[in-house]
Scaffold this motif. Structure first.
Motif, PDB file in Angstrom:
ATOM      1  N   PHE A  43       0.810  -1.212   0.000  1.00  0.00           N
ATOM      2  CA  PHE A  43       0.000   0.000   0.000  1.00  0.00           C
ATOM      3  C   PHE A  43       0.845   1.264   0.000  1.00  0.00           C
ATOM      4  CE2 PHE A  43      -3.168  -2.962   1.647  1.00  0.00           C
ATOM      5  CZ  PHE A  43      -4.302  -2.553   0.978  1.00  0.00           C
ATOM      6  N   GLN A  44       2.152   1.128   0.114  1.00  0.00           N
ATOM      7  CA  GLN A  44       3.029   2.265   0.327  1.00  0.00           C
ATOM      8  C   GLN A  44       2.918   3.343  -0.763  1.00  0.00           C
ATOM      9  OE1 GLN A  44       7.026   1.075   1.096  1.00  0.00           O
ATOM     10  NE2 GLN A  44       7.357   2.778   2.464  1.00  0.00           N
ATOM     11  N   GLY A  45       2.884   2.954  -2.018  1.00  0.00           N
ATOM     12  CA  GLY A  45       2.815   3.928  -3.102  1.00  0.00           C
ATOM     13  C   GLY A  45       1.554   4.756  -3.088  1.00  0.00           C
ATOM     14  N   ARG A  46       0.466   4.157  -2.667  1.00  0.00           N
ATOM     15  CA  ARG A  46      -0.817   4.865  -2.648  1.00  0.00           C
ATOM     16  C   ARG A  46      -1.026   5.657  -1.366  1.00  0.00           C
ATOM     17  NH1 ARG A  46      -3.866   0.017  -5.535  1.00  0.00           N
ATOM     18  NH2 ARG A  46      -3.822   0.897  -7.596  1.00  0.00           N
ATOM     19  N   ALA A  47      -0.326   5.296  -0.312  1.00  0.00           N
ATOM     20  CA  ALA A  47      -0.557   5.931   0.988  1.00  0.00           C
ATOM     21  C   ALA A  47      -0.209   7.409   0.975  1.00  0.00           C
ATOM     22  CB  ALA A  47       0.227   5.216   2.078  1.00  0.00           C
ATOM     23  N   ALA A  48       0.769   7.794   0.182  1.00  0.00           N
ATOM     24  CA  ALA A  48       1.229   9.178   0.180  1.00  0.00           C
ATOM     25  C   ALA A  48       0.300  10.114  -0.558  1.00  0.00           C
ATOM     26  CB  ALA A  48       2.627   9.248  -0.436  1.00  0.00           C
ATOM     27  N   ASP A  49      -0.556   9.602  -1.436  1.00  0.00           N
ATOM     28  CA  ASP A  49      -1.367  10.491  -2.262  1.00  0.00           C
ATOM     29  C   ASP A  49      -2.558  11.108  -1.540  1.00  0.00           C
ATOM     30  OD1 ASP A  49      -3.294   8.510  -2.191  1.00  0.00           O
ATOM     31  OD2 ASP A  49      -3.069   7.928  -4.279  1.00  0.00           O
ATOM     32  N   ILE A  82     -15.712   3.251   6.425  1.00  0.00           N
ATOM     33  CA  ILE A  82     -15.218   3.052   5.056  1.00  0.00           C
ATOM     34  C   ILE A  82     -15.921   1.912   4.334  1.00  0.00           C
ATOM     35  CG2 ILE A  82     -12.943   4.018   5.594  1.00  0.00           C
ATOM     36  CD1 ILE A  82     -11.862   1.070   5.377  1.00  0.00           C
ATOM     37  N   VAL A  83     -16.770   1.149   5.030  1.00  0.00           N
ATOM     38  CA  VAL A  83     -17.451   0.008   4.404  1.00  0.00           C
ATOM     39  C   VAL A  83     -18.718   0.495   3.718  1.00  0.00           C
ATOM     40  CG1 VAL A  83     -18.536  -2.239   4.769  1.00  0.00           C
ATOM     41  CG2 VAL A  83     -16.504  -1.610   6.095  1.00  0.00           C
ATOM     42  N   SER A  84     -18.758   0.352   2.381  1.00  0.00           N
ATOM     43  CA  SER A  84     -19.934   0.751   1.602  1.00  0.00           C
ATOM     44  C   SER A  84     -20.942  -0.370   1.486  1.00  0.00           C
ATOM     45  CB  SER A  84     -19.523   1.168   0.189  1.00  0.00           C
ATOM     46  OG  SER A  84     -18.673   2.274   0.229  1.00  0.00           O
ATOM     47  N   ALA A  85     -20.447  -1.622   1.385  1.00  0.00           N
ATOM     48  CA  ALA A  85     -21.350  -2.759   1.208  1.00  0.00           C
ATOM     49  C   ALA A  85     -20.639  -4.046   1.610  1.00  0.00           C
ATOM     50  CB  ALA A  85     -21.788  -2.856  -0.251  1.00  0.00           C
ATOM     51  N   GLU A 103     -14.439   2.314   0.728  1.00  0.00           N
ATOM     52  CA  GLU A 103     -14.002   3.585   0.165  1.00  0.00           C
ATOM     53  C   GLU A 103     -13.242   4.334   1.245  1.00  0.00           C
ATOM     54  OE1 GLU A 103     -16.767   5.595  -2.751  1.00  0.00           O
ATOM     55  OE2 GLU A 103     -18.195   4.407  -1.539  1.00  0.00           O
ATOM     56  N   GLY A 104     -11.967   4.629   0.955  1.00  0.00           N
ATOM     57  CA  GLY A 104     -11.167   5.335   1.939  1.00  0.00           C
ATOM     58  C   GLY A 104      -9.759   5.577   1.439  1.00  0.00           C
ATOM     59  N   THR A 105      -8.942   6.133   2.316  1.00  0.00           N
ATOM     60  CA  THR A 105      -7.543   6.371   1.962  1.00  0.00           C
ATOM     61  C   THR A 105      -6.799   5.043   1.956  1.00  0.00           C
ATOM     62  OG1 THR A 105      -6.863   6.658   4.260  1.00  0.00           O
ATOM     63  CG2 THR A 105      -7.574   8.653   3.070  1.00  0.00           C
TER      64      THR A 105
END
Length: 143
Positions: A43-49, A82-85, A103-105
């Protein structure tokens, strides 16, 4: 390099040894190191955005494992924001499958996935992350 001792089921150890032999690794330590690196970086690459991502998480466990189901429900409630369904299905008369849409960071998604992975007797956890870029989504809808 430090030496650590870990516990794992014999069947998993056998699979690691077979994997090492089949793929040319020097031994099980090299396989475990590479697996640990991949897990820590997933998840590291996406965590910073800081963006919000959509994620599906599929969890498989053996049928009639009430303790597993209770623990998964606890994780689901812990991450309720963060749980949609969610959905539950029976697979091959032996397994239960839970599907979560989140849906979340990246950080919160990672927390959810890691908490689910830590539930004892879960057989498999798989996930996919989708990032909706505003410009690309709008462009696709309009054309």
């Amino acid at each position: 390099m430090s030496v650590v001792s870990i516990s794992m089921p014999e069947a998993l150890l056998e699979r690691i040894d077979e994997f090492a032999d089949e793929h040319g690794y020097s031994g099980r330590s090299e396989v475990v190191r590479e697996g640990a690196r991949a897990l820590l970086e997933e998840f590291q690459g996406r965590a910073a955005d800081g963006q919000t991502h959509t994620c599906t998480v599929t969890v498989v466990f053996e049928y009639c494992q009430h303790a597993v189901q209770q623990r998964l429900t606890g994780v689901r409630h812990e991450y309720d924001g963060i749980v949609s369904a969610t959905t539950h299905a029976h697979v091959r008369d032996r397994y239960c499958m839970e599907l979560y849409v989140l849906e979340g960071t990246a950080e919160t998604l990672s927390g959810f996935v890691n908490r689910v992975r830590a539930v004892p007797d879960v057989r498999a956890v798989d996930y996919a992350i989708i990032t909706f870029e505003e410009g690309r989504v709008d462009q696709h809808i309009e054309s």
